[in-house]
Write a protein that holds these residues in place. Structure first.
Motif, PDB file in Angstrom:
ATOM      1  N   HIS A 280      93.785  -3.248 -42.591  1.00 45.24           N
ATOM      2  CA  HIS A 280      94.042  -4.304 -43.583  1.00 45.24           C
ATOM      3  C   HIS A 280      95.523  -4.669 -43.526  1.00 45.24           C
TER       4      HIS A 280
ATOM      5  N   GLN B 145      98.615  -1.850 -50.350  1.00 48.39           N
ATOM      6  CA  GLN B 145      98.868  -2.517 -51.623  1.00 48.39           C
ATOM      7  C   GLN B 145      98.765  -1.581 -52.831  1.00 48.39           C
TER       8      GLN B 145
ATOM      9  N   GLU C 178      86.093 -10.383 -50.770  1.00 53.93           N
ATOM     10  CA  GLU C 178      87.195 -10.669 -51.696  1.00 53.93           C
ATOM     11  C   GLU C 178      86.937 -11.998 -52.382  1.00 53.93           C
TER      12      GLU C 178
ATOM     13  N   TRP D 221      88.330  -9.129 -55.826  1.00 56.25           N
ATOM     14  CA  TRP D 221      89.724  -8.787 -55.536  1.00 56.25           C
ATOM     15  C   TRP D 221      90.512  -9.043 -56.799  1.00 56.25           C
TER      16      TRP D 221
ATOM     17  N   ASN E 162      90.663  -6.845 -41.448  1.00 57.96           N
ATOM     18  CA  ASN E 162      90.699  -7.783 -42.562  1.00 57.96           C
ATOM     19  C   ASN E 162      91.480  -9.041 -42.187  1.00 57.96           C
ATOM     20  N   GLU E 163      90.865 -10.182 -42.377  1.00 54.97           N
ATOM     21  CA  GLU E 163      91.506 -11.486 -42.202  1.00 54.97           C
ATOM     22  C   GLU E 163      92.334 -11.606 -40.916  1.00 54.97           C
TER      23      GLU E 163
ATOM     24  N   TYR F  95      89.334 -17.894 -52.346  1.00 53.88           N
ATOM     25  CA  TYR F  95      90.140 -18.005 -53.567  1.00 53.88           C
ATOM     26  C   TYR F  95      90.273 -19.447 -54.045  1.00 53.88           C
TER      27      TYR F  95
ATOM     28  N   GLU G  37     101.364  -7.501 -54.047  1.00 50.98           N
ATOM     29  CA  GLU G  37     100.864  -8.716 -53.414  1.00 50.98           C
ATOM     30  C   GLU G  37     101.835  -9.157 -52.309  1.00 50.98           C
ATOM     31  N   TRP G  38     101.961  -8.323 -51.279  1.00 52.54           N
ATOM     32  CA  TRP G  38     102.688  -8.667 -50.059  1.00 52.54           C
ATOM     33  C   TRP G  38     104.048  -9.318 -50.346  1.00 52.54           C
TER      34      TRP G  38
HETATM   35  C1  BGC Z   1      94.130 -10.304 -48.581  1.00 56.10           C
HETATM   36  C2  BGC Z   1      94.638  -9.433 -49.707  1.00 56.10           C
HETATM   37  C3  BGC Z   1      95.493 -10.260 -50.646  1.00 56.10           C
HETATM   38  C4  BGC Z   1      94.636 -11.334 -51.266  1.00 56.10           C
HETATM   39  C5  BGC Z   1      95.355 -12.246 -52.256  1.00 56.10           C
HETATM   40  C6  BGC Z   1      93.758 -11.698 -49.002  1.00 56.10           C
HETATM   41  O1  BGC Z   1      94.452 -12.568 -48.177  1.00 56.10           O
HETATM   42  O2  BGC Z   1      93.134  -9.667 -47.852  1.00 56.10           O
HETATM   43  O3  BGC Z   1      95.333  -8.372 -49.145  1.00 56.10           O
HETATM   44  O4  BGC Z   1      96.124  -9.486 -51.617  1.00 56.10           O
HETATM   45  O5  BGC Z   1      94.076 -12.142 -50.267  1.00 56.10           O
HETATM   46  O6  BGC Z   1      96.395 -12.938 -51.663  1.00 56.10           O
END
Ligand code: BGC
Length: 405
Positions: free
Chosen positions: A115, A21, A312, A350, A159-160, A261, A357-358
């Motif tokens: 990641h 990223q 995060e 984060w 990660n995740e 989040y 952002e992907w």
């Molecule tokens: C990921 C990050 C991503 C963030 C916000 C997480 O799912 O680890 O790579 O940018 O959330 O979407």
């Protein structure tokens, strides 16, 4: 007015990033390939990203100056092992310099070993679900040992994994030419889940056989599933393969990463999108900062006794004042959970930088803005506000924000 809350000794206070990223030109990765194929997820390719492959000293200087004491970043498998069994000593030395560079600036590195991105060749041979993926992961980690064998206390294996397994389902649908849902209860890919559980176990074994002092864990995306009345069983069935199976696997680990989040409400037919009347972030997610406390409590309930680190937490917004409000409320919910006995050892926001952002650059999660042409870094007000806690060791407060209930 919420009282001041002091952080316990040793509490980690940092910001997070991920290699793909921010580094730029990660051309040998499966994501780079994905970004250059026709698909509904990609609005723009990652390109130069934040050019952090070259500018990492500046990123670390800023974080340290702002007051942070910790930095979570990832190392890139696609650079370290560009072809099967061929290892780049230059890439390994690069990440080693980052570990040393962090310490030189007073930042303790938390290193993520995977990641989301993998080498193209790994994806081309079938990705995680193909036989022997855990062996290959362990081989990469053995070669990468010089990066983490000394001066690294915390390593995050993957990660995740719960997002990776849903991505595998989408990837399969894409390859098969089927319609890809933009929102919905993506069914995790069972074979990928099994493989990731195995890979995590092998990774912990591998890292510890090389560097027994390294505290190993993995980071799970916590969705804070909230059932509507009568939908409790549906929520439990949704939650298990998407979250709890991975939290359970952390039971013997040194620590567990919590990433939070927003929340996800669950109705009789499964997860529901955020309703139109609530405040949405630039991700389209509900503004719901207290999700963090709930995520910590749930993680502690499923993996009792395992120390938690928030790896995060943050918000995609163009309004930096809103970022401060969000983060203050999230931290308040973290402090409430700690007061109730939840063992939290650190917090990483984060993200350090506005980054890729992907699929797009528009959802800005960063504490530090990055000019897309010149790569100039400009810390936002939230960066100084949050970083200062590294020095005061007292959680920051903000005006109480509007909270959706
Ligand atoms: C990921 C990050 C991503 C963030 C916000 C997480 O799912 O680890 O790579 O940018 O959330 O979407």
């Amino acid at each position: 007015m919420t009282p001041a809350r002091h952080l316990p000794d040793g509490f980690l206070w940092g910001a997070s990033t991920a290699a793909h990223q921010i580094e730029g030109n990660n051309t040998n990765s499966d994501w780079w390939l994905f970004e250059h194929t026709e698909n509904p997820y990609i609005k723009e390719p990652s390109g130069d990203a934040c050019d952090s492959y070259h500018r990492w000293p500046e990123d670390m200087d800023l974080l340290a100056e702002l007051g942070f004491t910790d930095y979570r970043f990832s190392i890139e498998w696609a650079r370290i092992e560009p072809a099967p069994g061929e290892f780049s000593q230059a890439a390994i030395a690069h990440y080693r310099r980052m570990v040393e560079g962090a310490h030189e600036r007073g930042l303790r590195p938390l290193v993520t070993l995977h990641h989301f991105t993998a080498p193209r060749w790994f994806m081309e041979r079938g990705g995680w679900a193909s036989a022997g993926s855990d062996e290959l992961f362990a081989r990469y980690l053995t070669a990468a040992a010089p990066v983490y064998a000394t001066d690294v206390t915390y390593a995050c294996t993957i990660n995740e994994p719960n997002m990776l397994t849903s991505m595998a389902t989408l990837q399969k649908a894409h390859l098969a030419g089927s319609q890809i849902p933009t929102f919905g209860p993506t069914v995790p890919d069972g074979a990928t889940t099994e493989a990731l559980l195995r890979a995590h176990g092998r990774a912990v074994e591998t890292v510890k056989s090389i560097a027994p002092h390294v505290r190993c864990g993995w980071s799970i995306a916590n969705q804070v599933y909230q059932p509507l009345p009568g939908a409790e069983d549906v929520a439990a069935a949704v939650r298990y393969p998407r979250e709890d199976v991975f939290l359970e696997a952390a039971r013997g680990d040194d620590w567990l990463g919590v990433q939070s989040y927003t929340r996800t409400r669950v109705g009789h037919d499964g997860p529901l999108p955020a309703p139109p009347e609530v405040e949405h972030t630039l991700m389209g997610w509900e503004y719901y900062p207290r999700a963090l406390g709930e995520a910590l409590r749930h993680s502690a309930a499923v993996a009792p006794g395992v120390p938690l680190i928030v790896t995060e937490n943050g918000i995609a917004t163009a309004d930096d004042t809103r970022r401060i409000h969000y983060t203050a409320d999230a931290l308040d919910s973290l402090a409430d959970a700690m007061d109730d006995g939840v063992d939290v050892r650190g917090y990483f926001h984060w993200s350090a930088l506005d980054n890729y952002e992907w699929g797009r650059y528009t959802p800005t999660f960063g504490l530090i803005a990055v000019d897309r042409e010149t790569f100039a870094r400009t810390p936002k007000a939230s960066a100084a506000w949050l970083g200062a806690t590294g020095r005061t060791r007292t959680l920051p407060l903000a005006p109480r924000s509007k909270q959706t209930t």
